[in-house]
Design a protein around this motif. Structure first.
Motif, PDB file in Angstrom:
ATOM      1  N   GLU A 181       0.788  -1.232   0.000  1.00 39.81           N
ATOM      2  CA  GLU A 181       0.000   0.000   0.000  1.00 39.81           C
ATOM      3  C   GLU A 181       0.819   1.280   0.000  1.00 39.81           C
ATOM      4  O   GLU A 181       0.237   2.361  -0.008  1.00 39.81           O
ATOM      5  CB  GLU A 181      -0.960  -0.011   1.199  1.00 39.81           C
ATOM      6  N   THR A 182       2.131   1.188   0.024  1.00 39.23           N
ATOM      7  CA  THR A 182       2.939   2.386  -0.154  1.00 39.23           C
ATOM      8  C   THR A 182       2.966   2.737  -1.639  1.00 39.23           C
ATOM      9  O   THR A 182       2.892   1.857  -2.498  1.00 39.23           O
ATOM     10  CB  THR A 182       4.366   2.184   0.375  1.00 39.23           C
ATOM     11  N   VAL A 183       3.072   4.017  -1.925  1.00 37.88           N
ATOM     12  CA  VAL A 183       2.970   4.499  -3.305  1.00 37.88           C
ATOM     13  C   VAL A 183       4.204   5.331  -3.651  1.00 37.88           C
ATOM     14  O   VAL A 183       4.710   6.095  -2.829  1.00 37.88           O
ATOM     15  CB  VAL A 183       1.702   5.372  -3.483  1.00 37.88           C
ATOM     16  N   GLY A 184       4.695   5.146  -4.887  1.00 39.74           N
ATOM     17  CA  GLY A 184       5.838   5.927  -5.332  1.00 39.74           C
ATOM     18  C   GLY A 184       7.156   5.431  -4.758  1.00 39.74           C
ATOM     19  O   GLY A 184       8.145   6.165  -4.760  1.00 39.74           O
ATOM     20  N   ILE A 185       7.175   4.200  -4.262  1.00 39.98           N
ATOM     21  CA  ILE A 185       8.379   3.591  -3.692  1.00 39.98           C
ATOM     22  C   ILE A 185       8.912   2.574  -4.692  1.00 39.98           C
ATOM     23  O   ILE A 185       8.163   1.757  -5.221  1.00 39.98           O
ATOM     24  CB  ILE A 185       8.075   2.888  -2.360  1.00 39.98           C
ATOM     25  N   THR A 186      10.206   2.604  -4.963  1.00 38.79           N
ATOM     26  CA  THR A 186      10.769   1.692  -5.959  1.00 38.79           C
ATOM     27  C   THR A 186      10.804   0.260  -5.429  1.00 38.79           C
ATOM     28  O   THR A 186      10.859   0.016  -4.218  1.00 38.79           O
ATOM     29  CB  THR A 186      12.198   2.106  -6.341  1.00 38.79           C
ATOM     30  N   ASP A 187      10.796  -0.683  -6.350  1.00 36.06           N
ATOM     31  CA  ASP A 187      10.915  -2.089  -5.978  1.00 36.06           C
ATOM     32  C   ASP A 187      12.256  -2.355  -5.298  1.00 36.06           C
ATOM     33  O   ASP A 187      12.352  -3.198  -4.399  1.00 36.06           O
ATOM     34  CB  ASP A 187      10.771  -2.977  -7.211  1.00 36.06           C
ATOM     35  N   ALA A 188      13.286  -1.631  -5.727  1.00 37.71           N
ATOM     36  CA  ALA A 188      14.599  -1.805  -5.112  1.00 37.71           C
ATOM     37  C   ALA A 188      14.555  -1.405  -3.635  1.00 37.71           C
ATOM     38  O   ALA A 188      15.163  -2.069  -2.781  1.00 37.71           O
ATOM     39  CB  ALA A 188      15.645  -0.969  -5.854  1.00 37.71           C
ATOM     40  N   GLN A 189      13.831  -0.334  -3.326  1.00 36.38           N
ATOM     41  CA  GLN A 189      13.726   0.097  -1.937  1.00 36.38           C
ATOM     42  C   GLN A 189      12.948  -0.924  -1.115  1.00 36.38           C
ATOM     43  O   GLN A 189      13.319  -1.248   0.016  1.00 36.38           O
ATOM     44  CB  GLN A 189      13.038   1.463  -1.859  1.00 36.38           C
ATOM     45  N   LYS A 190      11.884  -1.453  -1.686  1.00 33.53           N
ATOM     46  CA  LYS A 190      11.103  -2.462  -0.970  1.00 33.53           C
ATOM     47  C   LYS A 190      11.934  -3.728  -0.745  1.00 33.53           C
ATOM     48  O   LYS A 190      11.829  -4.375   0.306  1.00 33.53           O
ATOM     49  CB  LYS A 190       9.826  -2.787  -1.738  1.00 33.53           C
ATOM     50  N   THR A 191      12.747  -4.086  -1.727  1.00 31.49           N
ATOM     51  CA  THR A 191      13.612  -5.253  -1.564  1.00 31.49           C
ATOM     52  C   THR A 191      14.620  -5.021  -0.456  1.00 31.49           C
ATOM     53  O   THR A 191      14.915  -5.926   0.336  1.00 31.49           O
ATOM     54  CB  THR A 191      14.340  -5.563  -2.885  1.00 31.49           C
ATOM     55  N   THR A 214       2.901 -13.859  -0.472  1.00 32.65           N
ATOM     56  CA  THR A 214       1.672 -14.407  -1.057  1.00 32.65           C
ATOM     57  C   THR A 214       0.612 -13.336  -1.279  1.00 32.65           C
ATOM     58  O   THR A 214      -0.376 -13.578  -1.967  1.00 32.65           O
ATOM     59  CB  THR A 214       1.073 -15.513  -0.159  1.00 32.65           C
ATOM     60  N   THR A 215       0.808 -12.156  -0.699  1.00 32.20           N
ATOM     61  CA  THR A 215      -0.174 -11.077  -0.856  1.00 32.20           C
ATOM     62  C   THR A 215       0.150 -10.163  -2.033  1.00 32.20           C
ATOM     63  O   THR A 215      -0.671  -9.320  -2.396  1.00 32.20           O
ATOM     64  CB  THR A 215      -0.257 -10.214   0.420  1.00 32.20           C
ATOM     65  N   LEU A 216       1.343 -10.307  -2.614  1.00 34.56           N
ATOM     66  CA  LEU A 216       1.730  -9.448  -3.733  1.00 34.56           C
ATOM     67  C   LEU A 216       0.905  -9.796  -4.967  1.00 34.56           C
ATOM     68  O   LEU A 216       0.521 -10.946  -5.174  1.00 34.56           O
ATOM     69  CB  LEU A 216       3.215  -9.624  -4.048  1.00 34.56           C
ATOM     70  N   ASP A 217       0.660  -8.803  -5.813  1.00 35.80           N
ATOM     71  CA  ASP A 217      -0.112  -9.093  -7.024  1.00 35.80           C
ATOM     72  C   ASP A 217       0.763  -9.799  -8.064  1.00 35.80           C
ATOM     73  O   ASP A 217       1.980  -9.932  -7.893  1.00 35.80           O
ATOM     74  CB  ASP A 217      -0.746  -7.825  -7.606  1.00 35.80           C
ATOM     75  N   SER A 222      10.032  -9.486  -9.432  1.00 37.41           N
ATOM     76  CA  SER A 222      10.487 -10.840  -9.094  1.00 37.41           C
ATOM     77  C   SER A 222      11.580 -10.831  -8.018  1.00 37.41           C
ATOM     78  O   SER A 222      11.631 -11.736  -7.179  1.00 37.41           O
ATOM     79  CB  SER A 222      11.002 -11.552 -10.353  1.00 37.41           C
ATOM     80  N   THR A 223      12.443  -9.819  -8.044  1.00 40.88           N
ATOM     81  CA  THR A 223      13.505  -9.751  -7.032  1.00 40.88           C
ATOM     82  C   THR A 223      12.916  -9.527  -5.650  1.00 40.88           C
ATOM     83  O   THR A 223      13.330 -10.144  -4.662  1.00 40.88           O
ATOM     84  CB  THR A 223      14.497  -8.624  -7.369  1.00 40.88           C
ATOM     85  N   LEU A 224      11.920  -8.645  -5.584  1.00 34.48           N
ATOM     86  CA  LEU A 224      11.244  -8.399  -4.313  1.00 34.48           C
ATOM     87  C   LEU A 224      10.523  -9.668  -3.846  1.00 34.48           C
ATOM     88  O   LEU A 224      10.635 -10.060  -2.678  1.00 34.48           O
ATOM     89  CB  LEU A 224      10.234  -7.263  -4.461  1.00 34.48           C
TER      90      LEU A 224
END
Length: 241
Positions: A181-191, A214-217, A222-224
């Motif tokens: 539910e965070t917005v404008g955050i890169t996948d790299a940051q989430k990883t 399991t909750t990701l769409d 894929s790295t995250l």
């Protein structure tokens, strides 16, 4: 009181019955037909009476007021209901003096249900509250209070802190918000968040990260996804020496 009886009841009858429902509720699965009927009556009378309850001496009465206001009337899809502006004003006015953590949690939840972005900093001020119901409500409400185009850094910081909370429900809501539910955050940051939380987490908390995967769409990075899915196993390897 059944649903049909609730729909036919007077406001006075519903308030009396709803107070009984709230004060005797045992689980989140309990049906509260009188409360639901009041929420389906977005009249000035119901609204004003619910607002008055926020200042009542009884915590059960105050809880009832907050819970009525939380979902009073239909949501237009943007978090706005018939009395949203007045509801936010009333709740924000009462929150600083609310002594009961359970009632305070419902007040914070109500702000979330009304997308009260103007109350973000007020809600953030409760993120380290000693009572679990308050921290839980903060974690659950923050996604609705944050900027819908780019989640503020202070919201991310709060969610990261709450994602390591001692309570599993608080952690889960914070983790779900961080990765979904965070917005404008890169996948790299989430990883990076996933990796940091894995390094610091206990076995139980690393398992929660794997469950978050399991909750990701279906279009998630894929790295995250891999970082979350492997959190439990990686953690076991690192701690096994």
């Amino acid at each position: 009181m059944g649903v049909d009886d609730a729909e036919a009841a007077t406001d006075d009858e519903l308030f009396q019955r709803a107070l009984f429902e709230v004060s005797t509720e045992e689980t989140d699965d309990d049906r509260l037909p009188a409360l639901e009927a009041l929420q389906d009556r977005p009249t000035s009378h119901v609204f004003e009476r619910a607002v008055r309850l926020l200042a009542h001496e009884s915590p059960d009465e105050r809880e009832l007021g907050a819970r009525i206001l939380r979902e009073l009337g239909p949501d237009d899809g943007t978090g706005h209901r018939p009395f949203t502006t007045k509801t936010i004003k009333a709740i924000v006015a009462e929150m600083p003096d609310e002594p009961d953590p359970w009632v305070l949690g419902w007040m914070i939840s109500a702000l979330g249900y009304h997308n009260a972005q103007e109350a973000l900093d007020l809600v953030l001020s409760y993120q380290a509250h000693t009572a679990q119901p308050v921290r839980f409500s903060v974690a659950a409400a923050l996604p609705a209070l944050a900027d819908q185009e780019h989640t503020e850094a202070r919201v991310v910081e709060a969610l990261l802190t709450l994602s390591e909370d001692e309570n599993d429900s608080v952690r889960w809501y914070a983790l779900y918000a961080l990765f979904n539910e965070t917005v404008g955050i890169t996948d790299a940051q989430k990883t990076a968040w996933a990796n940091t939380l894995t390094e610091r987490g206990s076995t139980e908390r690393r398992a929660e990260l794997r469950k978050i995967a399991t909750t990701l769409d279906d279009h998630a990075d894929s790295t995250l996804r891999n970082a979350l899915e492997q959190a439990y196993g990686l953690g076991e390897h690192r701690y096994s020496g």
